[in-house]
Enzyme design. Structure first.
Site, short mmCIF file in Angstrom:
data_model
loop_
_atom_site.label_atom_id
_atom_site.label_comp_id
_atom_site.label_asym_id
_atom_site.label_seq_id
_atom_site.Cartn_x
_atom_site.Cartn_y
_atom_site.Cartn_z
N LEU A 92 1.13 -1.04 -0.02
CA LEU A 92 0.26 -0.07 0.18
C LEU A 92 0.86 0.91 -0.07
O LEU A 92 1.95 1.50 0.40
CB LEU A 92 -0.61 -0.01 1.27
CG LEU A 92 -1.97 -1.05 1.65
CD1 LEU A 92 -2.96 -0.74 2.67
CD2 LEU A 92 -2.73 -0.67 0.24
N ASP A 93 0.12 2.37 -0.17
CA ASP A 93 1.14 3.47 -0.40
C ASP A 93 1.37 4.08 1.14
O ASP A 93 0.25 3.54 1.79
CB ASP A 93 0.69 4.72 -1.68
CG ASP A 93 0.51 4.26 -2.96
OD1 ASP A 93 1.28 3.57 -3.34
OD2 ASP A 93 -0.24 5.29 -4.03
N ARG A 94 2.24 4.49 1.46
CA ARG A 94 2.31 5.34 2.39
C ARG A 94 1.49 5.95 3.00
O ARG A 94 0.97 5.90 4.18
CB ARG A 94 3.51 5.99 2.44
CG ARG A 94 4.08 6.13 4.13
CD ARG A 94 5.77 7.16 4.70
NE ARG A 94 5.94 7.34 5.54
CZ ARG A 94 6.77 7.07 6.08
NH1 ARG A 94 8.49 7.10 5.47
NH2 ARG A 94 7.15 6.97 7.80
N VAL A 102 -1.18 5.55 2.78
CA VAL A 102 -3.03 5.38 2.76
C VAL A 102 -3.19 3.83 3.73
O VAL A 102 -1.89 3.65 4.15
CB VAL A 102 -2.91 4.08 1.16
CG1 VAL A 102 -4.14 3.43 1.45
CG2 VAL A 102 -2.94 4.85 -0.16
N HIS A 138 -0.31 4.25 -8.06
CA HIS A 138 -0.91 4.93 -7.83
C HIS A 138 -2.19 5.42 -8.53
O HIS A 138 -3.18 5.96 -8.67
CB HIS A 138 -0.72 6.75 -7.78
CG HIS A 138 0.43 6.28 -6.87
ND1 HIS A 138 1.55 8.35 -7.10
CD2 HIS A 138 1.73 6.68 -6.47
CE1 HIS A 138 2.55 8.04 -5.82
NE2 HIS A 138 2.05 6.74 -5.40
#
Length: 224
Positions: free
Chosen positions: A57-59, A61, A157
């Site tokens: 997961l993106d940071r 999120v 993204h």
């Protein structure tokens, strides 16, 4: 460490928006290492502890991250993610109402490595990757809308840039057009649940991650 599911082969953690799943150039301790330390202490294990990363997961999120506790589970889960056999559902809070209440979005996404940003295009591009998601408005408050997102592909993204493309940047996501940041530095995108066949036991499994402990999430999801 908020563990939301665990058995002999897999473990699921509810990630905070400031945590990274795997090590990166920041040098910050990743969630994978924190989980290994947690498992080592919980079970009083000598030596190294296994915790394999199956997805990221993106940071900024929050939400569900699935790890493998055995090499057998890791290899099988990696293949399941590659084949799209893990159904991932996200919740996103946006300021602007989408053009329609429910739709499938299809774009071609081009990643800019220098900017660490992706751009969505309506028509096919030779340097782009096809990106598909389905969204539905499932709740609303006075100022915001809650979208449920069924992610069909896993691009860089993807949710962030596809929603921005239709004029609905995620709350707090300055990189993709939000008006202001969130107080906690994250964005209002949450990995809500994952449904899949257990890689070892073969039982059907759905794991759900509670939403972040803040008033907006509590208010907008009260009836969801």
């Amino acid at each position: 460490m908020e563990v939301i599911y665990e058995d002999n082969h897999i473990i699921a953690v509810n990630k905070n928006c400031h945590e990274i799943v795997q090590g990166d150039k920041t040098g910050d301790t990743p969630l994978s290492d924190m989980l290994k330390a947690w498992l080592k202490e919980k079970y009083n294990k000598p030596g190294n502890v296994f915790a394999g990363v199956t997805h990221r997961l993106d940071r900024p999120v929050s939400g569900l991250v699935l790890f493998a506790k055995t090499s057998k589970a890791l290899s099988r889960l990696n293949e399941m993610f590659r084949l799209g056999q893990v159904k991932k559902t996200y919740w996103a809070i946006v300021k602007n109402c989408p053009p329609v209440e429910e739709a499938e979005l299809v774009h071609w996404i081009v990643r800019n490595e220098k900017q660490n940003k992706s751009f969505a295009y309506d028509t096919e591009r030779p340097d782009g990757k096809k990106a598909i998601l389905h969204y539905k408005v499932i709740a609303r408050s006075d100022n915001y809308y809650l979208l449920e997102i069924d992610l069909k592909t896993g691009r860089h993204h993807q949710i962030r840039c596809q929603l921005a493309k239709i004029g609905c940047p995620i709350k707090g996501d300055l990189k993709y057009g939000a008006a202001r940041s969130n107080k906690d530095g994250g964005i209002s995108l949450h990995s809500r649940c994952a449904s899949f066949i257990h890689p070892v036991s073969k039982e059907e499994l759905t794991i759900t991650a509670p939403v972040p402990e803040d008033n907006l999430w509590k208010d907008i999801t009260a009836g969801s």
